[in-house]
Scaffold this active site. Structure first.
Site, PDB file in Angstrom:
ATOM      1  N   GLY A 266       0.766  -1.242   0.000  1.00 18.84           N
ATOM      2  CA  GLY A 266       0.000   0.000   0.000  1.00 18.84           C
ATOM      3  C   GLY A 266       0.791   1.281   0.000  1.00 18.84           C
ATOM      4  O   GLY A 266       0.233   2.360   0.233  1.00 18.84           O
ATOM      5  N   GLY A 267       2.089   1.219  -0.273  1.00 25.46           N
ATOM      6  CA  GLY A 267       2.938   2.413  -0.192  1.00 25.46           C
ATOM      7  C   GLY A 267       2.495   3.564  -1.071  1.00 25.46           C
ATOM      8  O   GLY A 267       2.430   4.715  -0.625  1.00 25.46           O
ATOM      9  N   ASP A 286      -6.019  -5.411  -3.856  1.00 18.75           N
ATOM     10  CA  ASP A 286      -5.095  -6.483  -4.222  1.00 18.75           C
ATOM     11  C   ASP A 286      -5.846  -7.806  -4.231  1.00 18.75           C
ATOM     12  O   ASP A 286      -7.032  -7.867  -3.877  1.00 18.75           O
ATOM     13  CB  ASP A 286      -3.862  -6.542  -3.328  1.00 18.75           C
ATOM     14  CG  ASP A 286      -2.598  -6.832  -4.150  1.00 18.75           C
ATOM     15  OD1 ASP A 286      -2.596  -7.835  -4.897  1.00 18.75           O
ATOM     16  OD2 ASP A 286      -1.635  -6.050  -4.061  1.00 18.75           O
ATOM     17  N   ASP A 313      -9.721  -8.935  -7.804  1.00 20.04           N
ATOM     18  CA  ASP A 313      -8.856  -9.472  -8.850  1.00 20.04           C
ATOM     19  C   ASP A 313      -8.779  -8.464  -9.992  1.00 20.04           C
ATOM     20  O   ASP A 313      -9.781  -8.196 -10.670  1.00 20.04           O
ATOM     21  CB  ASP A 313      -9.431 -10.802  -9.345  1.00 20.04           C
ATOM     22  CG  ASP A 313      -8.535 -11.493 -10.375  1.00 20.04           C
ATOM     23  OD1 ASP A 313      -7.620 -10.839 -10.911  1.00 20.04           O
ATOM     24  OD2 ASP A 313      -8.769 -12.694 -10.643  1.00 20.04           O
ATOM     25  N   ASP A 331       0.482  -0.594 -10.823  1.00 21.97           N
ATOM     26  CA  ASP A 331       1.836  -1.113 -10.579  1.00 21.97           C
ATOM     27  C   ASP A 331       1.700  -2.633 -10.578  1.00 21.97           C
ATOM     28  O   ASP A 331       1.491  -3.252  -9.542  1.00 21.97           O
ATOM     29  CB  ASP A 331       2.378  -0.594  -9.249  1.00 21.97           C
ATOM     30  CG  ASP A 331       3.826  -1.005  -9.013  1.00 21.97           C
ATOM     31  OD1 ASP A 331       4.490  -1.380  -9.993  1.00 21.97           O
ATOM     32  OD2 ASP A 331       4.279  -0.979  -7.860  1.00 21.97           O
ATOM     33  N   CYS A 384       8.570  -2.833 -11.188  1.00 23.90           N
ATOM     34  CA  CYS A 384       9.892  -2.782 -10.549  1.00 23.90           C
ATOM     35  C   CYS A 384      10.846  -3.711 -11.306  1.00 23.90           C
ATOM     36  O   CYS A 384      11.585  -4.481 -10.703  1.00 23.90           O
ATOM     37  CB  CYS A 384       9.806  -3.157  -9.067  1.00 23.90           C
ATOM     38  SG  CYS A 384       9.047  -4.762  -8.735  1.00 23.90           S
TER      39      CYS A 384
END
Length: 447
Positions: A266-267, A286, A313, A331, A384
């Site tokens: 959750g950042g 999520d 989902d 993300d 990432c």
């Protein structure tokens, strides 16, 4: 923690058998023994992380001294050898004799007395001859040299070499071995960086400013995060500066509705909720309850009232939210090649075929994500990883197939971050080149 080596052995076996991811296994042990001696906890953490980090190098050395290749050893013996070799080669404060003796004791304790002599022989032989170990030569075979030196699978090095020059590739993979301080995001709504920095320093934590984000700090010389008052009271949370930059570029404004589709822990949602000063709403989703529990723990600790966690989902279209969001952050799950320095087992689990499958999953999620954005709204696409197929090509796929255009982010970047492609709406951050994780961020506007 009665025996840090035995705890390390158990984690290494679990990771080797792919029963648990290393960062989760380590975290579980540290939480269980949070009141144990700091020295034991630090030894355990370094032994596990270091052994995994250097595993390819360790196996290369082991195979020079063992008639049985390490991959053919029983899982427990393999783990004992790896952690023993790591101590001998990389932990100067540990006497070689202790590394050997403790490995033998654990072999016997776990029912492998018949193989304890084998373990003893291999480790003592390496200890006696460690100054004469033969390593690959850089001028003979660059890929093998880089693989053994930096403990990275050869196929990943070759993969990076398709996009970057040899010098850049070496910078990237060398950075994975560097010690990394913990990066915290200091919430503006809880006093900001200066106030939080002072509180941390009062607890004898070493604090440095972040390099890209104004409200980021890097900390060291602490034991357990939950023992820090500022962390416990929800004034800060762990987040890399690349992830903070992603949330900052989203540019959420007060009163807006933001959807974060693959959010845990959750950042980015937290950063966004803080930017919105308690107004609007951030819907942080999520796939599983385990993941949303992590988000909810953070919401509760921060005390945010404009942020909500929900199990959903992302590959399923939520018709209720079509054209509802001012900002969507996607993300998505990715290969993680940009964070291998923090999650060591990624490099042993990912494959080229696996990355191709991930692109399919990413496009399933993006097909839904693009529909949630209002016309004139913003879509942030990020990963990432360092893979053009998952990054630039997915961005271009969105532009080619949906009513989106790239947004020039040149003026939105930190002044000390100059990346040519920002004018085209995206940046690729590289570990070792930039002062953060490897991260891709694209900003798109719905027409």
């Amino acid at each position: 923690m009665e025996n840090p080596r035995e705890c390390a052995l158990d984690v290494l076996i679990k990771v080797d058998k792919k029963e648990e991811l290393s960062h989760i296994a380590i975290s579980n042990v540290l939480e269980k023994y949070q009141f144990s001696e700091k020295r034991d906890r630090a030894f355990f953490t370094r032994l596990v992380e270091g052994t995994l980090e250097r595993q390819i190098t360790i196996d290369y050395v082991a195979d020079q001294f063992s008639k049985t290749k390490i991959r053919k050893c029983k899982p427990l013996i393999r783990a004992l050898l790896r952690m023993g070799i790591y101590q001998i080669l990389y932990m100067d404060q540990v006497p070689d004799s202790a590394a050997c003796n403790e490995a033998v004791k654990l072999a016997k304790k776990r029912g492998f007395s018949r193989l304890s002599g084998f373990v003893n022989g291999v480790l003592r032989n390496i200890s006696r001859k460690k100054e004469t170990i033969s390593y690959p030569k850089k001028d003979k075979n660059l890929v093998t040299y880089l693989s053994v030196t930096y403990s990275i699978p050869e196929w990943i090095i070759k993969f990076f070499m398709k996009t970057y020059d040899d010098e850049t590739v070496e910078k990237i993979i060398e950075s994975y071995l560097e010690d990394k301080k913990t990066t915290l995001c200091c919430l503006m709504s809880k006093g900001g960086k200066d106030v939080i920095r002072k509180e941390l320093e009062e607890e004898n934590v070493t604090v440095e400013d972040g390099e890209l984000i104004e409200n980021a700090v890097k900390i060291s010389d602490y034991d357990f995060l939950y023992r820090l008052r500022a962390f416990r009271e929800g004034k800060c949370y762990v987040q890399d500066e690349s992830s903070m930059l992603c949330a900052k570029l989203a540019g959420a404004k007060e009163g807006q509705f933001v959807m974060d589709l693959c959010s845990a822990p959750g950042g980015k949602s937290l950063y966004t909720a803080d930017q919105m000063k308690g107004s609007g709403q951030v819907l942080s989703r999520d796939l599983t309850e385990y993941k949303t529990d992590l988000i909810e723990d953070n919401i509760e600790r921060m005390g945010f009232t404009n942020m909500e966690a929900e199990v959903f989902d992302a590959t399923i279209l939520d018709e209720e939210h079509i054209e509802a969001a001012d900002v969507v952050i996607a993300d998505v799950p990715c290969s993680g090649l940009g964070i291998m320095g923090k999650k060591n087992d990624i490099k042993y689990h990912i494959s080229e075929d696996g990355m191709k499958d991930l692109v399919k999953l990413q496009r399933e999620i993006l097909t839904n994500a693009v529909q949630y954005v209002k016309h004139g709204g913003t879509l942030i696409y990020s990963t990432c990883t360092i893979n053009p197929e998952e990054n630039e090509k997915n961005m271009q796929w969105i532009i080619n197939n949906f009513d989106y255009e790239a947004v020039d982010i040149t003026e939105e970047l930190p002044k000390n971050l100059k990346i040519e492609t920002a004018k085209d709406g995206y940046i690729q951050l590289l570990p070792g080149v930039h002062s953060c994780d490897g991260f891709f961020i694209a900003k798109l506007r719905r027409k």
